[in-house]
Design an enzyme around this catalytic site. Structure first.
Site, PDB file in Angstrom:
ATOM      1  CB  SER A  55      -0.870   0.020   1.261  1.00  0.00           C
ATOM      2  OG  SER A  55      -1.507   1.266   1.410  1.00  0.00           O
ATOM      3  CE1 TYR A 101      -3.682  -2.375   5.250  1.00  0.00           C
ATOM      4  CE2 TYR A 101      -2.938  -0.168   4.647  1.00  0.00           C
ATOM      5  CZ  TYR A 101      -3.480  -1.396   4.296  1.00  0.00           C
ATOM      6  OH  TYR A 101      -3.824  -1.644   2.985  1.00  0.00           O
TER       7      TYR A 101
END
Ligand SMILES: NC(=O)c1ccc[n+]([C@@H]2O[C@H](COP(=O)([O-])OP(=O)(O)OC[C@H]3O[C@@H](n4cnc5c(N)ncnc54)[C@H](OP(=O)(O)O)[C@@H]3O)[C@@H](O)[C@H]2O)c1
Length: 252
Positions: A138, A148
């Site tokens: 990401s 994350y």
């Protein structure tokens, strides 16, 4: 044509990887927890593109589920030529307020499952002198956004090293780093997305197309769109306090 194993193939980017790879004529192994959704995709893509499709319903955070997929990935009689480590989910709340078990599952899914599957397919790919691994990371890997970001940064660092190391033996390892993409991701985590303008959102079709193109070109890192390439550049100069952005809000 070869066989592509795709995790998280029941929706979003994984389902789009399945579509585009089937359209290129590759056989598929589709992995996710929801068997019916995988079987539906397998029927549709098998009929449309005439490729062989296996379905493996497995929870990759469960050692038994991951073990089943690892065994399939290693099977020398049905070699996997393309691995897409894509399964993932987000956590809505801050690290300190999440149950530790949620954080552990999150880390297992993004890092342990991807690492295990890379480890499973690499010996066969190296012996055959060809292979592609796409680790769906990401743009958050470049930003300070909780665990994350930390998990996705692992995928980027690993892919950069592995691409240098294995590329000369014919195996490309690419971290695909999308920004906001319209999938089920934010709805599943219960995140409010109304505040993010339309121009910040990418389509899954474009993200996957860019990722496959950059993997075929042997790139270590693929960042779809000028907008998110600019975000990665900005991350090198802007202070963390700015890059962290506002807290995520629950969907109302
Ligand atoms: N959408 C975005 O804005 C965005 C941006 C950057 C990166 N990404 C990354 O892109 C990847 C794909 O996400 P997406 O956006 O396509 O989201 P999505 O539509 O929610 O798809 C997530 C996929 O992962 C599977 N999955 C979730 N937990 C799993 C588990 N424990 N075991 C096996 N499979 C599991 C889900 O299937 P089941 O529920 O059937 O298991 C589903 O197929 C993720 O790694 C995500 O971090 C997304």
């Amino acid at each position: 044509m070869t066989t592509a194993l795709i995790t998280g193939a029941s929706s979003g980017l994984g389902a789009e990887f399945a579509r585009q790879l089937a359209a290129q004529g590759h056989d598929l192994v589709l992995v996710a927890r929801h068997r019916e959704r995988l079987e539906g995709a397998a029927r549709e893509l098998g009929t449309r593109y005439g490729v062989e499709i296996e379905v493996l319903a497995a929870d990759l955070t469960d050692p038994l589920g991951l073990g089943t997929v690892v065994v399939r990935a290693k099977d020398p009689s049905r070699p996997v030529g393309i691995l897409v480590n894509n399964a993932g989910h987000g956590l809505l709340h801050d690290f300190h307020s999440n149950p530790l078990t949620d954080e552990v599952h999150h880390l297992r899914l993004h890092v342990e499952a991807a690492m295990s599957l890379c480890h499973a397919v690499l010996p066969g790919m190296l012996a055959r002198g060809e292979g592609q691994i796409i680790n769906v990371a990401s743009v958050a890997a470049f930003l300070p956004r909780g665990t994350y970001s930390a998990a996705k940064a692992w995928l980027v660092a690993f892919s950069r090293w592995a691409n240098v190391h294995y590329r000369r033996s014919g195996v490309a390892v690419t971290a695909l780093c999308p920004g906001f993409t319209r999938t089920e991701f934010h709805e599943r985590m219960g995140m409010e997305t109304r505040w993010y303008p339309g121009w910040t959102w990418l389509r899954a079709e474009r993200v996957v197309r860019d990722g496959l193109r950059d993997s075929a070109a042997g790139k270590a890192v693929s960042v779809p769109s000028v907008l998110y390439k600019a975000v990665v550049l900005a991350s090198r100069v802007l202070p963390d306090a700015l890059l962290g952005g506002p807290a995520r809000r629950p969907r109302r």
